[in-house]
Design an enzyme around this catalytic site. Structure first.
Site, short mmCIF file in Angstrom:
data_model
loop_
_atom_site.label_atom_id
_atom_site.label_comp_id
_atom_site.label_asym_id
_atom_site.label_seq_id
_atom_site.Cartn_x
_atom_site.Cartn_y
_atom_site.Cartn_z
N SER A 7 0.81 -1.22 0.00
CA SER A 7 0.00 0.00 0.00
C SER A 7 0.83 1.27 0.00
CB SER A 7 -0.94 0.00 1.21
OG SER A 7 -0.20 -0.02 2.42
N ASP B 120 -4.13 -9.31 6.79
CA ASP B 120 -3.12 -9.23 7.85
C ASP B 120 -2.29 -10.50 7.76
OD1 ASP B 120 -1.60 -9.19 10.13
OD2 ASP B 120 -3.27 -8.95 11.53
N SER C 102 14.88 -7.73 3.06
CA SER C 102 15.54 -7.82 4.36
C SER C 102 16.28 -6.52 4.65
CB SER C 102 16.49 -9.03 4.37
OG SER C 102 17.05 -9.23 5.63
N TYR D 259 14.00 -6.17 15.87
CA TYR D 259 13.96 -5.92 14.42
C TYR D 259 15.13 -6.64 13.76
CZ TYR D 259 14.05 -3.47 9.96
OH TYR D 259 14.07 -3.18 8.61
N SER E 71 14.45 -10.31 13.65
CA SER E 71 13.48 -10.68 12.61
C SER E 71 14.12 -10.74 11.24
CB SER E 71 12.29 -9.70 12.62
OG SER E 71 12.67 -8.43 12.11
N LYS E 72 15.02 -9.81 10.94
CA LYS E 72 15.65 -9.78 9.62
C LYS E 72 16.73 -10.85 9.48
CE LYS E 72 13.18 -6.47 7.89
NZ LYS E 72 12.21 -6.75 6.79
N THR F 46 11.10 6.34 3.63
CA THR F 46 9.69 5.98 3.48
C THR F 46 8.92 6.34 4.76
OG1 THR F 46 9.85 3.75 4.41
CG2 THR F 46 10.37 4.00 2.06
#
Length: 263
Positions: free
Chosen positions: A11, A49, A127, A141, A144-145, A176
């Site tokens: 989005s 989701d 990633s 974070y 997670s990557k 962003t």
């Protein structure tokens, strides 16, 4: 037959840029996101989701019912939570891992059977260099990557006999809305002598000076267009040099440099 691509988190930001670039390359593009934007620009959006396994499965199943095939999956959806490990709640940790890591797993699991039967497919994971350079006060974070990279690598070995390729595209700072949507926890900042707020502030300032998402999209589509994708790729020459440097320097030296920058 027109090739079909699915992009998660399409989005806005990097996901939208990748989706639009794939449209330009002639793909029929489906975007998965929590809420459908008003301006679709040719992207076929589905509200989903992806952190909920059943939702991801239903969305992929719906696309397969319409198209019969999915040629490309770009696992881009992600979010950031910052704060000290000591004060991170179970819910915060789970949210970070469920969106950034588990959501990619659920979408990937859903596309594998059709790709395996077709004997081809490409799965790109968006990633971060945080997978290589662990970030203080964004520990989960980074986790997670790093997990995403390991998942892509192991998956690529499993799927190679079926003609399915995987690749992790590692990014550094990108300008962003991701920065604005980061969920920041400053609990314990006094105990840490203000290091939490200073560290996150430095990271956010660097992100706002980062590369444009369109540049990332160009790199992503270039990788997807290759006959054989590499297991890992790094966007930007300067970032590639950083990764190379991390392989040359003693790891304790790398950690001291990170501590000097963000610790």
């Amino acid at each position: 037959m027109r090739r079909v691509a699915v992009v998660t988190g399409a989005s806005r930001g990097i996901g939208r840029a990748v989706a639009l670039r794939l449209l330009q390359e002639g793909y029929r593009v489906y975007g998965l996101c929590r809420s459908i934007p008003e301006k679709k620009a040719g992207i076929r959006f589905l509200a989903c989701d992806i952190s909920v396994k059943e939702n991801a499965e239903r969305a992929i199943e719906k696309i397969l019912e319409r198209e019969g095939r999915i040629h490309v999956l770009v696992n881009n959806a992600g979010m950031g939570i910052s704060g000290a490990v000591e004060f991170s709640s179970r819910d915060e940790i789970q949210k970070q891992l469920s969106v950034n890591l588990e959501g990619s797993v659920w979408c990937t699991q859903a596309v594998i059977p059709s790709m395996r039967k077709a004997g081809e497919g490409k799965i790109l994971f968006v990633s971060s260099l945080a997978a290589v350079f662990p970030l203080p006060f964004q520990s989960f974070y980074s986790v997670s990557k790093a997990g995403l990279n390991a998942f892509s690598d192991a998956l690529g070995i499993e799927l190679k006999p079926f003609g399915i390729q995987t690749c992790s595209l590692m990014l550094n700072d990108v300008k962003t809305e991701f920065t604005d949507y980061r969920e920041k926890t400053l609990e314990g900042d006094d105990a840490y002598q203000g290091r939490i707020s200073r560290s996150v502030g430095k990271m956010e300032a660097s992100e706002r000076r980062g590369m444009k998402p369109e540049r990332v999209a160009g790199e992503a589509v270039r990788l997807l267009g290759r006959k054989r994708m590499p297991g890992h790729a790094v966007a930007g020459l300067s970032n590639q040099m950083l990764v190379l440097l991390s392989r040359v320097l003693p790891w304790d030296t790398v950690l001291r440099l990170l501590a000097g920058l963000y610790g």
